[in-house]
Design an enzyme around this catalytic site. Structure first.
Site, short mmCIF file in Angstrom:
data_model
loop_
_atom_site.label_atom_id
_atom_site.label_comp_id
_atom_site.label_asym_id
_atom_site.label_seq_id
_atom_site.Cartn_x
_atom_site.Cartn_y
_atom_site.Cartn_z
N ARG A 29 0.85 -1.19 0.00
CA ARG A 29 0.00 0.00 0.00
C ARG A 29 0.89 1.24 0.00
NH1 ARG A 29 -3.49 -0.28 4.94
NH2 ARG A 29 -4.51 -1.95 3.77
N ARG A 71 -1.40 6.56 9.59
CA ARG A 71 -1.40 6.06 8.22
C ARG A 71 -1.71 7.19 7.23
NH1 ARG A 71 -4.07 -0.01 8.66
NH2 ARG A 71 -2.74 -0.77 10.35
N LYS A 125 -3.39 1.07 15.12
CA LYS A 125 -3.39 1.94 13.94
C LYS A 125 -3.99 3.29 14.28
CE LYS A 125 -6.21 -1.09 12.08
NZ LYS A 125 -7.12 -1.81 11.13
N LYS A 173 -5.64 6.81 12.22
CA LYS A 173 -6.09 7.30 10.92
C LYS A 173 -6.62 8.73 11.03
CE LYS A 173 -7.39 2.65 9.38
NZ LYS A 173 -8.48 1.80 8.84
N CYS A 194 -14.67 -3.90 0.49
CA CYS A 194 -13.24 -4.18 0.74
C CYS A 194 -12.79 -5.33 -0.16
CB CYS A 194 -13.03 -4.52 2.20
SG CYS A 194 -13.73 -6.13 2.67
N CYS A 216 -7.24 -11.44 1.46
CA CYS A 216 -7.26 -11.00 2.86
C CYS A 216 -7.41 -12.20 3.79
CB CYS A 216 -8.41 -10.03 3.09
SG CYS A 216 -8.51 -9.47 4.81
N CYS A 263 -15.24 -9.06 6.69
CA CYS A 263 -15.08 -9.32 8.13
C CYS A 263 -15.49 -8.04 8.86
CB CYS A 263 -13.64 -9.71 8.44
SG CYS A 263 -12.48 -8.32 8.47
N CYS A 321 -12.95 -2.18 6.89
CA CYS A 321 -12.13 -1.41 5.96
C CYS A 321 -12.94 -0.54 5.01
CB CYS A 321 -11.24 -2.36 5.16
SG CYS A 321 -9.96 -3.16 6.15
#
Length: 1526
Positions: free
Chosen positions: A1020, A1089, A1159, A1161, A1380, A1386, A1425, A1429
């Site tokens: 990414r 990110r 993470k 964001k 996603c 994934c 899931c 995302c």
């Protein structure tokens, strides 16, 4: 309706074939279009009905075969293996199967054929096979079809000869009862069948006689001992040995000349046995016996020849057609004496032809016989039946007084025209000089008769590519849509016909060139201009591009000229193009290369291209039937030496297909392109085809390559391998080729043996070796042995098993811990103590690494576990399936194991432990109670002095020990023994912008082949605001082609993502990204990110200011470690090669050595557009415009986040809380301080509770805000007013305040790829080559072409139209959707997402159209899931994967992205989804208020309650968890 009734002849025949066979070959026009036999066969098979003659009284096997796939090939393997085989097909298979029929005549196979076309059957297919030696039986009604089907099987079993039972369908038939069981039992000789079934012929050749002859003996049926040893001794049927009389149980007495069939090889007969081949007299006797049995049981009478009419008849009609019944009825209905002396004759047994029996049947008074033959493909003056009658009635002693034979051509007759036809025949017969070959009835076939051959729609992908590449130059000689007067589509579709057609086409063009040459030198044109143009063309006739460029000009000049010479050339204007000549075929051509005509094309040396589409799924490749295995056309052509050969798969590499077809076209000589398109049915979904293709290509079954035998003439390599692996046969060919032997040595992966059974054998050997080695290791140790087997998908079950193993060893036990898939199942009954630990996957299913173990244990019939002591511990979630009817899925694998082991005699050590994620400590609650019981049962509970177990390694430990994100990544990249990296490095590489994944479509197959998973990496990029230059776009496109899977993903975080990058290409990819002035550092991992920003095409100046702020924040929060540069941006000599970014000393002033807890964001939204979902991020910045119209600062949201764990109510999504306003110049510092508060206060022990949203909820918004302000040393201001209107993109052209133009492309789910229907990737690349502005990636996964000047607008529009990129006319639902990646890459995905959401939307668009909602925006999102995302929790409608094919459905999200949705239904599949949404959309269309959005509507009508904040997400859901009530 008759009870147990049969409606059609095909149904009657299907039942008898099924009951009388071991194997039924059901032949269908296509796999998605059932035949008239199919439904009944499928019904019987699915009901597991047992056969009367089936070996061991089992269930017959029904094999479905396509009509064009040489169906009789499927007969050889089972019939030679001693199985009784029948075929149910239409007569259209017979002509092409004649070579096989000759080889089958001495096997007891029964072929039932329904004559076609059904309205007007053509009996020429039957007469064409009359000399093959087959027994031919005829029936004309449903009842007759049932009786003759029984007779056919009885004859086959009795004689050992092949029987063809042919019949014509009749729509006028009455329903009949099912067959009489007594008749079936008496007509079918069970003992003779068992004799045949006990033998076997060892022969696999289709090209030589295997020496089998149907035998009879005067004593007993025999099976001779072959040289191969497959049969030994004599088999004497019980009925013959004991002399039992015929009875209803199917056993019949052997008479003095018994002819039970035997599998006999002529060369290996025992001399002591007196035997002889079956004769026609034997066949007659057995047929008569069976007919007599039918009469005794049913009263229905049949004979070899059948006569109806008066015994004093003068004339008779011998009918060989489908209208015998009509003629009989017409005779009966006609009053008076007109037909009182007219009889009707038919042949029940058409072959062998018993002419001497005919004279015994017909009255002596008959003087004339009219032969009516329903034969449309007549090749001789006199019909076959006419000649048969002449032979038996008008030759030798029979000539004297024999009746006159008058031939007639029987046409189409209906009940209304039967009397008229009869009158014409009788009048002709009674005339003094009857007319021979008189036609009776209509000659024309009804327009609706027959089956039209058509190309499966799924194969259109390759046709579209050919059309895109060659356009007007394309000429497909055997195209099914070409008119070919008088020639059937079956013939015109064949390679022989196409080859001949192309030869004529080539000659025609050569003649055309010669004609043009003469005209160029003549004065036949009005002016000299046409001559000048065609002279230029004559210089380049064989250059496809140059000649094509001249054609429009030539045609225009010839049209203007107007002379006869000009018009003569215009009549053949297509010949000005150097055509690309193609033959299109299927894998049916691959079974017999000579018979199909493929050989002739290759051997010709002509410039002809063949595209052969192979549709056999990889999952069927290892079929045991050698005769069904296709010949490798590509390998055959390569061995021939003069042909260009390519092996392609459009669902694997679209680009490679393009290269192969272009190279085939340029090659001067024959070219063969074998193209893979696997499907079981013609209506299979593209996803199914994709998955099958990937398996085949990955494992080497279908390698992608190009072979140019003249490559060395141009100093180019002959062979180009475009995939990773080669199958063994191709590898061997390459080894024989001197030029390529070195290539093979350099690429040892070519040496992999990839035959069908090899992988399974490897796995078995690996299991055996590992187990034996461990057993040896344990020798001499004290304590009882304990084997611990686990099945785990998320790692918890494996972790428990490993820990239990360690603790067992500490207690003195001999413990062995293995995955269930790695355990040699044959050792199971030898175990002493067995512990089984399994988690629960999907819908109560076993994890992947336990499924084969479970299937073996479940289905075993000989496992005895009486000596085993066992126990089970299961891990599950009692609330995962909330509906009461689904409760049995809870811990189902563990419960199933326990029950099955008990059923097999196992002794429970302790009761099964049921770990439940809903318990206070999750599964550990039950485990802590279960483990002590196990130690007690094993007698090792009172053991002291255990060493402390080391705590499990956490992500925090990995980060601390990583030396600022280095770990052992560099060393792992150099390890060529695996495509993977270590578990700890997998966590660390996320910080570098890459995840290790494996292709889950291939996981099972690779495991079966003994291979590790197909590991690859997702990369990414870090791209603040999603802004890229055209040069960067082209570079990203190059990277995806060279290093990835030839696609790009535009992510919901506004950046580029690559998939399928294998480890050895990982470093090169990173360096290529860096050379494009991009980076991947901190695109993932526990850091800040990619910073997002609204795309805002309407206001470019304001967007530029916001973009600058996003870039400043992004750069300010970058990690400082030099590990990224050391690992990725240095060459092998440790020289730095980075272009973008500067290496900084190792010190992390912002992050520290452990970075963030999770993470982080950040996004910027510019009102009124919330296209980046500002509420869903850790920090959401809402841009505020100052009085001067410029960006002044931001309202500040904190604490948004999407990640959730199913059924764990401690986890929830959250929208950000408003903290206040901060000015533009300080915003990067504010973001920093928020991040630092999270760094120091976030939960580092529980990663599921580590995001900022939980920190804020635990701390409280006010306290959190005060901590941020303490670090800032100043107060945030009050939030400024703002308003959002939507969170979707605006598609199409827009003009900004500077007069520049912007176009938003619809990129479904962000996937940039080329397909035959839509070469999007190529089109965008062409646009990037000329674009002078920039590209903006949107947070909804779409793309904006920005800053197009008015002067460039027309050219850009033309380019977009050329590549179909200007289309935004999609439904509002589709335009507002997002998904996603999920499967196949994934590792967290539980269900499909990106590949399924478009399919689901297509199934909903019909009701949207009907309801007037086509253009209404409804935000729908899907994820595989609950990690979120695609930010599903903010959608008006959302689907979150729960198990494969099952989703949780959420409703009520805010259209502006401001409100979370709520669970409406749990674990529902497509059918339920459609049942809910279709009426709901209709209701919305009818009942909505002005301007009311769908999410708001769902709340207003009470379908769902609103979610006011994240902490109430799980409250008041529409579908509460149901309790067991027990």
């Amino acid at each position: 309706m008759v009870a147990g009734s049969v409606k059609t002849p095909e149904e009657a025949v299907a039942r008898i074939a099924y009951l009388s066979s071991d194997v039924v070959i059901s032949v269908q026009p296509t796999l998605s279009n059932a035949s008239a036999f199919s439904a009944k066969l499928e019904e019987l098979s699915s009901s597991r009905v047992k056969g009367t003659l089936t070996a061991s009284n089992g269930v017959p096997e029904v094999q479905t075969v396509r009509q064009n796939a040489d169906p009789l090939l499927s007969v050889f393997q089972p019939i030679r293996s001693g199985k009784l085989v029948s075929v149910a097909a239409t007569s259209s298979i017979l002509l092409s199967s004649i070579p096989h029929l000759y080889k089958l005549i001495n096997y007891p196979v029964v072929i039932h054929v329904s004559l076609q076309p059904s309205e007007f059957p053509d009996y020429s297919e039957i007469t064409s096979i009359r000399q093959t030696g087959l027994i031919l039986l005829q029936s004309e009604s449903t009842q007759e079809a049932q009786d003759m089907a029984i007779a056919a099987h009885g004859l086959a079993v009795k004689t050992g000869k092949a029987v063809v039972h042919f019949f014509a369908s009749s729509s006028d038939d009455s329903e009949i009862s099912n067959e009489d069981a007594l008749l079936l039992g008496r007509a079918l000789d069970r003992a003779a069948a068992r004799t045949y079934q006990s033998g076997k012929i060892a022969s696999t050749s289709l090209y030589a006689d295997d020496g089998v002859v149907a035998q009879t003996s005067n004593s007993v049926a025999s099976v001779a001992v072959g040289a191969n040893g497959h049969a030994s001794g004599l088999v004497t049927p019980a009925s013959e040995a004991s002399g039992i009389e015929p009875s209803s149980n199917g056993t019949s007495t052997a008479d003095e000349n018994s002819t039970r069939p035997s599998l006999t090889s002529i060369s290996s007969l025992h001399d002591a046995i007196e035997s002889r081949p079956i004769s026609s007299d034997d066949i007659y006797k057995h047929a008569s016996t069976i007919f007599e049995v039918i009469k005794q049981v049913t009263g229905r009478s049949y004979n070899v020849f059948e006569y109806t009419g008066p015994r004093n008849a003068d004339v008779a009609l011998f009918v060989f057609g489908s209208t015998t019944g009509l003629f009989r009825s017409a005779i009966r209905r006609t009053p008076g004496d007109d037909y009182s002396r007219v009889g009707v004759i038919t042949a029940r047994l058409y072959r062998p032809w018993f002419g001497t029996k005919l004279t015994e049947v017909i009255p002596k008074s008959i003087s004339k016989i009219a032969v009516l033959e329903q034969i449309k493909k007549k090749t001789t003056k006199w019909g076959p039946l006419f000649l048969d009658l002449l032979t038996c009635l008008r030759t030798g002693p029979a000539l004297k007084g024999a009746p006159v034979i008058v031939g007639h051509q029987l046409g189409f007759i209906t009940p209304d025209t039967a009397s008229q036809a009869l009158r014409g025949v009788v009048q002709n017969l009674k005339s003094e000089s009857p007319v021979q070959n008189l036609s009776v009835g209509l000659e024309d076939v009804p327009t609706n008769a027959g089956h039209n051959i058509s190309q499966p729609a799924i194969e259109a992908a390759y046709m579209k590519i050919l059309d895109q590449l060659f356009g007007k130059r394309l000429h497909i000689a055997n195209s099914l849509d070409k008119p070919n007067a008088g020639i059937s589509a079956t013939i015109t579709a064949s390679p022989e016909y196409g080859y001949g057609s192309l030869l004529a086409r080539i000659e025609r063009r050569q003649a055309f060139i010669e004609r043009v040459e003469k005209l160029a030198k003549s004065n036949d044109f009005t002016t000299r201009i046409p001559a000048e143009w065609i002279s230029r063309w004559l210089l380049v006739t064989d250059d496809e591009s140059k000649s094509a460029a001249l054609v429009p000009g030539i045609i225009m000049r010839l049209s203007v000229d107007g002379s006869p010479a000009a018009y003569s050339l215009l009549s053949d204007k297509d010949l000005f193009y150097k055509e690309s000549h193609w033959l299109i075929g299927s894998d049916a051509w691959s079974y017999d290369l000579g018979n199909s005509g493929v050989h002739h094309v290759i051997a010709s040396g002509k410039d002809i291209n063949m595209l052969v589409i192979d549709s056999q799924p990889y999952s069927e490749h290892a079929v045991a039937d050698a005769s069904r295995r296709k010949k490798d056309i590509g390998l055959y052509a390569m061995n021939f030496g003069n042909a260009f050969v390519a092996s392609v798969a459009v669902y694997s590499s679209y680009t490679q297909v393009l290269h192969a077809m272009l190279e085939a076209d340029k090659f001067d000589g024959p070219s063969v392109v074998v193209a893979y398109l696997p499907y079981n049915r013609e209506d299979d979904s593209p996803l199914t085809v994709l998955q099958e293709t990937k398996k085949a290509v990955d494992i080497g079954y279908w390698p992608l390559y190009r072979w140019n035998p003249r490559g060395d003439e141009k100093d180019e390599k002959k062979f180009s391998l475009d995939s990773e692996r080669l199958k063994k046969e191709l590898q061997e060919f390459l080894k024989r080729d001197n030029h390529l032997s070195q290539l093979v040595k350099r690429n040892p992966q070519f040496a992999a043996n990839l035959s069908g059974s090899y992988g399974t054998e490897v796995r078995q050997q690996q299991k055996r070796k590992a187990k034996d080695a461990f057993d040896k290791l344990l020798e001499g140790l004290s304590g009882p042995p304990v084997t611990i087997l686990f099945a785990s998908d998320g790692g918890n079950a494996e972790g428990l098993a490993q820990r239990l193993g360690r603790r067992g060893k500490a207690r003195g036990l001999k413990t062995l811990v293995l995955a269930m898939e790695d355990y040699p199942i044959e050792d199971l009954s030898t175990e002493e103590n067995l512990v089984l630990i399994t988690s629960t996957a999907g819908q109560g299913e076993f994890p992947q690494n336990g499924r084969n173990f479970w299937e073996t244990v479940k289905n075993s019939t000989d496992l005895d576990l009486a000596t085993i002591s066992y126990t089970v511990f299961a891990l599950g979630d009692s609330h995962y399936w909330p509906r009461k009817e689904d409760k049995h899925y809870y811990n189902k694998p563990g419960k199933d194991l326990d029950k099955r082991f008990a059923d097999l005699g196992g002794n429970r050590l302790v009761d099964t432990g049921l770990g439940d994620d809903q318990d206070p400590d999750g599964y550990q609650t039950a485990y802590s109670e279960w483990e002590p019981k196990l130690w007690k049962a094993l007698g090792v509970d009172n053991v002291d002095g255990f060493p402390d177990e080391p705590p499990p390694i956490t992500n925090e430990d990995i980060k601390i020990a990583s030396n600022f994100l280095r770990g052992t990544i560099a060393e792992g990249l150099k390890d060529e023994s695996t495509g993977a990296i270590s578990a700890s490095d997998q966590q660390l590489t996320k910080f570098h912008g890459t995840y290790m994944q494996d292709d889950r479509d291939l996981r099972d197959e690779r495991k079966a082949q003994g291979l590790e998973p197909a590991y690859s990496f997702m990369i990414r990029c870090r791209l603040p605001s999603g802004v890229a230059t055209p040069e960067q776009w082209i570079k990203m496109d190059d990277i995806s082609n060279e290093f990835g899977n030839q696609t790009m993903k535009l992510t919901t975080r506004q950046t580029f993502q690559f998939h399928g990058v294998i480890k050895r290409k990982l470093k090169s990819t990173m360096q290529a990204i860096n050379k494009a002035l991009m980076t991947t550092i901190a695109a993932c991992g526990d850091v800040n990110r990619n910073v997002m920003c609204s795309s805002l095409p309407q206001y470019s100046a304001f967007h530029a200011q916001a973009h600058e702020a996003a870039t400043r924040i992004s750069n300010h929060l970058l990690p400082s470690t030099t590990a990224y540069h050391e690992i990725w941006l240095t060459d092998d000599d440790n020289n730095k090669v980075q272009v973008a970014g500067d290496a900084i000393v190792d010190h992390e002033p912002l992050y520290g050595p452990t970075y963030l807890p999770r993470k982080f964001k950040i996004t910027i939204a510019i009102p009124p557009y919330n296209d980046t979902d500002v509420y869903a991020h850790d920090i959401g910045l809402i841009a505020i415009k100052g009085e001067d119209g410029k960006l002044s600062g931001f309202n500040l949201l904190a604490g948004g986040g999407m990640g959730v764990t199913h059924n764990n109510k401690k986890t929830y999504p959250r929208t950000g809380s408003m903290l206040g306003y901060a000015p533009l110049d300080k915003i990067h510092l504010v973001c920093e301080k928020i991040m630092l508060v999270q760094r120091d206060n976030g939960d580092r022990k529980n990663r599921k509770h580590a995001r900022l949203k939980y920190t804020i909820d635990d701390m409280g918004v006010k306290v959190f805000k005060s901590k941020v302000e303490d670090l800032l040393t100043w107060k945030l201001e009050e939030a400024r007013p703002f308003k959002f209107d939507s969170n979707i993109d605006t598609f199409g052209w827009q003009k900004d305040e500077n007069g520049k133009n912007h176009f938003t492309f619809f990129i479904e789910n962000g996937r940039i790829e080329d397909t035959p229907e839509f070469p999007m990737k190529t089109g965008l690349r062409e646009i990037a080559k000329v674009h002078k502005g920039e590209f903006r990636l949107t947070g909804n996964q779409h793309l904006i072409l920005s800053d197009v000047e008015d002067a460039d607008l027309e050219n850009m529009r033309d380019l977009m139209a050329k590549h179909k990129l200007d289309n935004v006319q999609f439904s509002g639902l589709r335009l507002s959707s997002s998904a996603c990646v999920a499967f196949p890459t994934c590792g967290l995905a539980m269900a499909e997402s990106e590949r399924y959401l478009p399919v689901l939307i297509s199934k909903l668009e019909g009701v949207l159209e009907e309801s007037g909602l086509r253009h209404d925006s409804i935000v729908m999102r899907m994820t595989g899931c609950p990690n979120g995302c695609a930010r599903p929790w903010l959608a008006e409608v959302a689907f979150v994967g729960k198990a494969y094919g099952a989703y949780n459905m959420y409703l009520g999200g805010g259209y502006h992205g401001q409100r979370l949705n709520k669970l409406y239904r749990s674990s529902i599949k497509e059918e339920e989804i459609l049942e809910i949404l279709k009426p709901l959309f209709k209701r919305y269309a009818l009942e909505r208020q002005d301007g009311e959005r769908f999410g708001d509507f769902c709340i207003r009508i009470g379908m769902i309650k609103p979610t006011t904040e994240g902490k109430t997400f799980h409250d008041d859901v529409a579908e509460e968890d149901a309790e067991d009530g027990e």
